[in-house]
Structures are given as C-alpha cells and as structure tokens.
Design a protein around this motif. Structure first.
Motif, PDB file in Angstrom:
ATOM      1  N   LEU A  59       7.720 -24.327   1.554  1.00  0.00           N
ATOM      2  CA  LEU A  59       6.344 -23.845   1.554  1.00  0.00           C
ATOM      3  C   LEU A  59       5.354 -24.880   2.086  1.00  0.00           C
ATOM      4  N   LYS A  86       3.430 -26.949   4.706  1.00  0.00           N
ATOM      5  CA  LYS A  86       3.022 -26.767   6.099  1.00  0.00           C
ATOM      6  C   LYS A  86       2.196 -27.972   6.535  1.00  0.00           C
ATOM      7  N   GLN A 109      -0.193 -18.248   0.566  1.00  0.00           N
ATOM      8  CA  GLN A 109       0.037 -16.871   1.002  1.00  0.00           C
ATOM      9  C   GLN A 109       1.537 -16.596   1.146  1.00  0.00           C
ATOM     10  N   GLU A 110       2.240 -17.522   1.787  1.00  0.00           N
ATOM     11  CA  GLU A 110       3.690 -17.346   1.917  1.00  0.00           C
ATOM     12  C   GLU A 110       4.355 -17.370   0.541  1.00  0.00           C
ATOM     13  N   ASP A 135       1.694 -23.526   1.325  1.00  0.00           N
ATOM     14  CA  ASP A 135       1.156 -22.270   1.839  1.00  0.00           C
ATOM     15  C   ASP A 135       1.174 -21.234   0.720  1.00  0.00           C
ATOM     16  N   THR A 160       6.569 -14.227  -0.907  1.00  0.00           N
ATOM     17  CA  THR A 160       8.009 -14.438  -1.056  1.00  0.00           C
ATOM     18  C   THR A 160       8.454 -14.535  -2.507  1.00  0.00           C
TER      19      THR A 160
END
Length: 100
Positions: free
Chosen positions: A61, A63, A9-10, A7, A14
């Motif tokens: 991270l 998914k 975006q995460e 992911d 972060t």
C-alpha cells in the motif's frame, strides 16, 4: 524527497474480509488462500476482529509521494493578428492550466 505514504483508497477497496460490499472482484479472486501460494494480494482479514493485522503494515500500500508539488499555473498565448487576419478570425488565445 524520498517520501512514502499509505494509499488509503486502495486500502479501502482491497479490504476483502471485513465487508461484503465495495470489494474489487479482481482483488477477491487474487487473494491469498493457502500456504505456499504466491500472490500480490494478502489473505482476507476482518478489520474489526484484527484491527492491527495486515491493513496498516502492508508495504504493497506504500506509494511514492516524493514529487514536486505544482499548486497552480496558468499560461496563455495570443496568436498574432497577422496570422489570424488571413483566416478572417479576430482573435485566438491558447490556454494551458495545471493544478495540484
């Protein structure tokens, strides 16, 4: 089926060692800081100085991406005129739409 993907975006939100902006406060407060500490966030890192550090190889991270992809669907239903005439309504159409 069975696919996993990082992911991005995460990952971006972060990154708490490289930037002084766009860092989520909760991530910063939950980050790993001392040996033996148990947390779901890794230690802060500098993506420039440590380009192959925790960012690319962190399983948190990953998914699940093994879903069935629905490109587009449109459904419509006209309510019967016999039902609508009792309410003095000429026509009603109900729609449902999905896109992925």
């Amino acid at each position: 089926y069975g696919r996993m993907q990082i992911d991005g975006q995460e990952s971006f939100l972060t990154e708490n060692g490289l930037r002084t902006f766009n860092t989520l406060r909760e991530v910063y407060e939950r980050r790993w800081t001392t040996p033996g500490q148990i947390t779901d966030m890794p230690r802060p890192y500098n993506g420039v100085a440590e380009p192959t550090s925790v960012i690319g190889l962190n399983s948190r991270l990953l998914k699940k991406t093994d879903y069935i992809r629905l490109k587009q669907i449109n459904l419509g239903y006209n309510l019967p005129k016999s039902l609508l005439s009792k309410m003095n309504i000429a026509s009603v159409k109900i729609y449902a739409q999905g896109t992925n």
